[in-house]
Design a protein around this motif. Structure first.
Motif, PDB file in Angstrom:
ATOM      1  N   VAL A  88      17.218   0.524  -0.822  1.00 27.12           N
ATOM      2  CA  VAL A  88      17.158   1.980  -0.993  1.00 27.12           C
ATOM      3  C   VAL A  88      15.777   2.407  -1.472  1.00 27.12           C
ATOM      4  O   VAL A  88      15.073   1.647  -2.136  1.00 27.12           O
ATOM      5  CB  VAL A  88      18.220   2.498  -1.987  1.00 27.12           C
ATOM      6  N   ILE A  89      15.430   3.634  -1.120  1.00 26.30           N
ATOM      7  CA  ILE A  89      14.250   4.303  -1.668  1.00 26.30           C
ATOM      8  C   ILE A  89      14.723   5.606  -2.287  1.00 26.30           C
ATOM      9  O   ILE A  89      15.497   6.355  -1.663  1.00 26.30           O
ATOM     10  CB  ILE A  89      13.202   4.637  -0.578  1.00 26.30           C
ATOM     11  N   GLU A  90      14.276   5.872  -3.493  1.00 28.61           N
ATOM     12  CA  GLU A  90      14.457   7.175  -4.137  1.00 28.61           C
ATOM     13  C   GLU A  90      13.078   7.726  -4.438  1.00 28.61           C
ATOM     14  O   GLU A  90      12.226   7.013  -4.980  1.00 28.61           O
ATOM     15  CB  GLU A  90      15.268   7.059  -5.434  1.00 28.61           C
ATOM     16  N   LEU A  91      12.843   8.975  -4.070  1.00 23.04           N
ATOM     17  CA  LEU A  91      11.580   9.652  -4.310  1.00 23.04           C
ATOM     18  C   LEU A  91      11.848  10.765  -5.317  1.00 23.04           C
ATOM     19  O   LEU A  91      12.599  11.704  -5.022  1.00 23.04           O
ATOM     20  CB  LEU A  91      11.021  10.220  -3.009  1.00 23.04           C
ATOM     21  N   ARG A  92      11.258  10.658  -6.477  1.00 22.38           N
ATOM     22  CA  ARG A  92      11.461  11.666  -7.525  1.00 22.38           C
ATOM     23  C   ARG A  92      10.786  12.977  -7.124  1.00 22.38           C
ATOM     24  O   ARG A  92       9.591  13.025  -6.894  1.00 22.38           O
ATOM     25  CB  ARG A  92      10.889  11.161  -8.847  1.00 22.38           C
TER      26      ARG A  92
ATOM     27  N   GLY B 180      15.368  -2.064  -4.428  1.00 24.34           N
ATOM     28  CA  GLY B 180      15.220  -0.612  -4.464  1.00 24.34           C
ATOM     29  C   GLY B 180      13.871  -0.214  -5.018  1.00 24.34           C
ATOM     30  O   GLY B 180      13.333  -0.881  -5.901  1.00 24.34           O
ATOM     31  N   TRP B 181      13.342   0.873  -4.474  1.00 25.35           N
ATOM     32  CA  TRP B 181      12.067   1.409  -4.943  1.00 25.35           C
ATOM     33  C   TRP B 181      12.279   2.838  -5.409  1.00 25.35           C
ATOM     34  O   TRP B 181      12.776   3.680  -4.651  1.00 25.35           O
ATOM     35  CB  TRP B 181      11.031   1.418  -3.826  1.00 25.35           C
ATOM     36  N   LEU B 182      11.900   3.118  -6.640  1.00 22.16           N
ATOM     37  CA  LEU B 182      11.917   4.471  -7.181  1.00 22.16           C
ATOM     38  C   LEU B 182      10.464   4.937  -7.242  1.00 22.16           C
ATOM     39  O   LEU B 182       9.687   4.456  -8.072  1.00 22.16           O
ATOM     40  CB  LEU B 182      12.569   4.501  -8.564  1.00 22.16           C
ATOM     41  N   LEU B 183      10.096   5.859  -6.356  1.00 20.17           N
ATOM     42  CA  LEU B 183       8.736   6.373  -6.290  1.00 20.17           C
ATOM     43  C   LEU B 183       8.636   7.586  -7.208  1.00 20.17           C
ATOM     44  O   LEU B 183       9.416   8.528  -7.085  1.00 20.17           O
ATOM     45  CB  LEU B 183       8.384   6.752  -4.854  1.00 20.17           C
ATOM     46  N   ASN B 184       7.671   7.543  -8.118  1.00 21.02           N
ATOM     47  CA  ASN B 184       7.571   8.528  -9.184  1.00 21.02           C
ATOM     48  C   ASN B 184       6.190   9.212  -9.149  1.00 21.02           C
ATOM     49  O   ASN B 184       5.259   8.764  -9.827  1.00 21.02           O
ATOM     50  CB  ASN B 184       7.808   7.819 -10.522  1.00 21.02           C
ATOM     51  N   PRO B 185       6.049  10.291  -8.356  1.00 23.61           N
ATOM     52  CA  PRO B 185       4.752  10.971  -8.253  1.00 23.61           C
ATOM     53  C   PRO B 185       4.255  11.518  -9.595  1.00 23.61           C
ATOM     54  O   PRO B 185       3.059  11.503  -9.864  1.00 23.61           O
ATOM     55  CB  PRO B 185       5.016  12.121  -7.280  1.00 23.61           C
TER      56      PRO B 185
ATOM     57  N   GLU C 273       6.420  19.207   0.196  1.00 26.76           N
ATOM     58  CA  GLU C 273       5.693  17.951  -0.022  1.00 26.76           C
ATOM     59  C   GLU C 273       6.655  16.774  -0.175  1.00 26.76           C
ATOM     60  O   GLU C 273       6.448  15.717   0.421  1.00 26.76           O
ATOM     61  CB  GLU C 273       4.777  18.059  -1.247  1.00 26.76           C
ATOM     62  N   SER C 274       7.707  16.937  -0.964  1.00 27.95           N
ATOM     63  CA  SER C 274       8.680  15.847  -1.136  1.00 27.95           C
ATOM     64  C   SER C 274       9.392  15.542   0.173  1.00 27.95           C
ATOM     65  O   SER C 274       9.601  14.374   0.522  1.00 27.95           O
ATOM     66  CB  SER C 274       9.711  16.198  -2.216  1.00 27.95           C
ATOM     67  N   GLY C 275       9.767  16.587   0.918  1.00 30.33           N
ATOM     68  CA  GLY C 275      10.430  16.379   2.201  1.00 30.33           C
ATOM     69  C   GLY C 275       9.547  15.657   3.202  1.00 30.33           C
ATOM     70  O   GLY C 275      10.010  14.800   3.955  1.00 30.33           O
ATOM     71  N   LYS C 276       8.260  15.995   3.198  1.00 29.30           N
ATOM     72  CA  LYS C 276       7.307  15.335   4.105  1.00 29.30           C
ATOM     73  C   LYS C 276       7.165  13.861   3.747  1.00 29.30           C
ATOM     74  O   LYS C 276       7.189  12.989   4.631  1.00 29.30           O
ATOM     75  CB  LYS C 276       5.955  16.046   4.011  1.00 29.30           C
ATOM     76  N   ARG C 277       7.022  13.572   2.473  1.00 28.11           N
ATOM     77  CA  ARG C 277       6.892  12.167   2.041  1.00 28.11           C
ATOM     78  C   ARG C 277       8.140  11.371   2.407  1.00 28.11           C
ATOM     79  O   ARG C 277       8.051  10.264   2.932  1.00 28.11           O
ATOM     80  CB  ARG C 277       6.673  12.099   0.535  1.00 28.11           C
ATOM     81  N   GLU C 278       9.306  11.950   2.089  1.00 26.53           N
ATOM     82  CA  GLU C 278      10.566  11.275   2.397  1.00 26.53           C
ATOM     83  C   GLU C 278      10.656  10.955   3.887  1.00 26.53           C
ATOM     84  O   GLU C 278      11.017   9.841   4.272  1.00 26.53           O
ATOM     85  CB  GLU C 278      11.723  12.181   1.965  1.00 26.53           C
TER      86      GLU C 278
END
Length: 195
Positions: free
Chosen positions: A120-124, A148-153, A50-55
């Motif tokens: 940058v984008i970081e996806l937690r 920068g955006w830190l996406l925190n599901p 799921e994280s890989g798909k979102r990224e």
């Protein structure tokens, strides 16, 4: 089920040169290694599907915008940037304005580019510690990242980091704007449903 967290190695007494760090990464391609501005080595765990798909989807959106505008270069999470303030970091997605990228020598572009991305984008992921990611975002800003955006599901939030400003925390869903850094770029981030 116990989560495996990223491994941090404090190397206060051992100082790897940039070339030694580069060789460590090249010699161990199966490891995703970063180096904090304080010199700690961080061995990152792989992400799940799921994280890989979102990224991948976020990189596609950023890449499509960039192909249309031709304003810069887009990078995946496999790229390590040698940041001006000492860290060697791999954002989940990054963008560098074209003239800044072209100012690097061909040799600098082949290795770990000695430049802070503009964006940058970081996806937690499930294994990421939020405080560690927030520290990483601060490293980016300290080195010159402009947005920068830190996406925190896990918390259904996004943290927006801007140069010279306090971070802004917004709840999902949200339509994010690239502002003046990425003109006319927008990213719709809906609530995460499968965390």
């Amino acid at each position: 089920m116990e989560l495996i967290l990223p491994l941090k190695l404090d190397l206060n007494q051992v100082h790897l040169t940039d070339e030694q760090f580069y060789q460590l990464c090249i010699t161990n391609p199966e490891w995703n290694i970063e180096r904090s501005a304080k010199g700690a080595l961080i061995v990152m765990t792989p992400v799940g599907g799921e994280s890989g798909k979102r990224e991948a989807n976020y990189i596609i959106d950023l890449g499509n915008w960039n192909r249309r505008t031709e304003l810069g270069e887009v990078f995946s999470s496999s790229t390590i940037f040698k940041l001006p303030k000492g860290g060697s970091r791999s954002p989940d997605a990054a963008w560098v304005e074209r003239s800044r990228w072209q100012a690097l020598t061909p040799e600098q572009r082949k290795k770990f580019p000695p430049i802070a991305p503009d964006f940058v984008i970081e996806l937690r992921s499930a294994t990421d510690n939020l405080a560690d990611l927030q520290e990483k975002m601060q490293e980016y800003l300290d080195s010159g990242v402009r947005l920068g955006w830190l996406l925190n599901p896990q918390d259904q939030q996004v943290e927006i980091y801007r140069q010279g400003q306090e971070k802004e925390v917004r709840s999902l869903p949200i339509l994010l704007s690239g502002e003046t850094v990425l003109p006319e770029f927008e990213l719709q981030v809906d609530r995460f449903t499968d965390e």
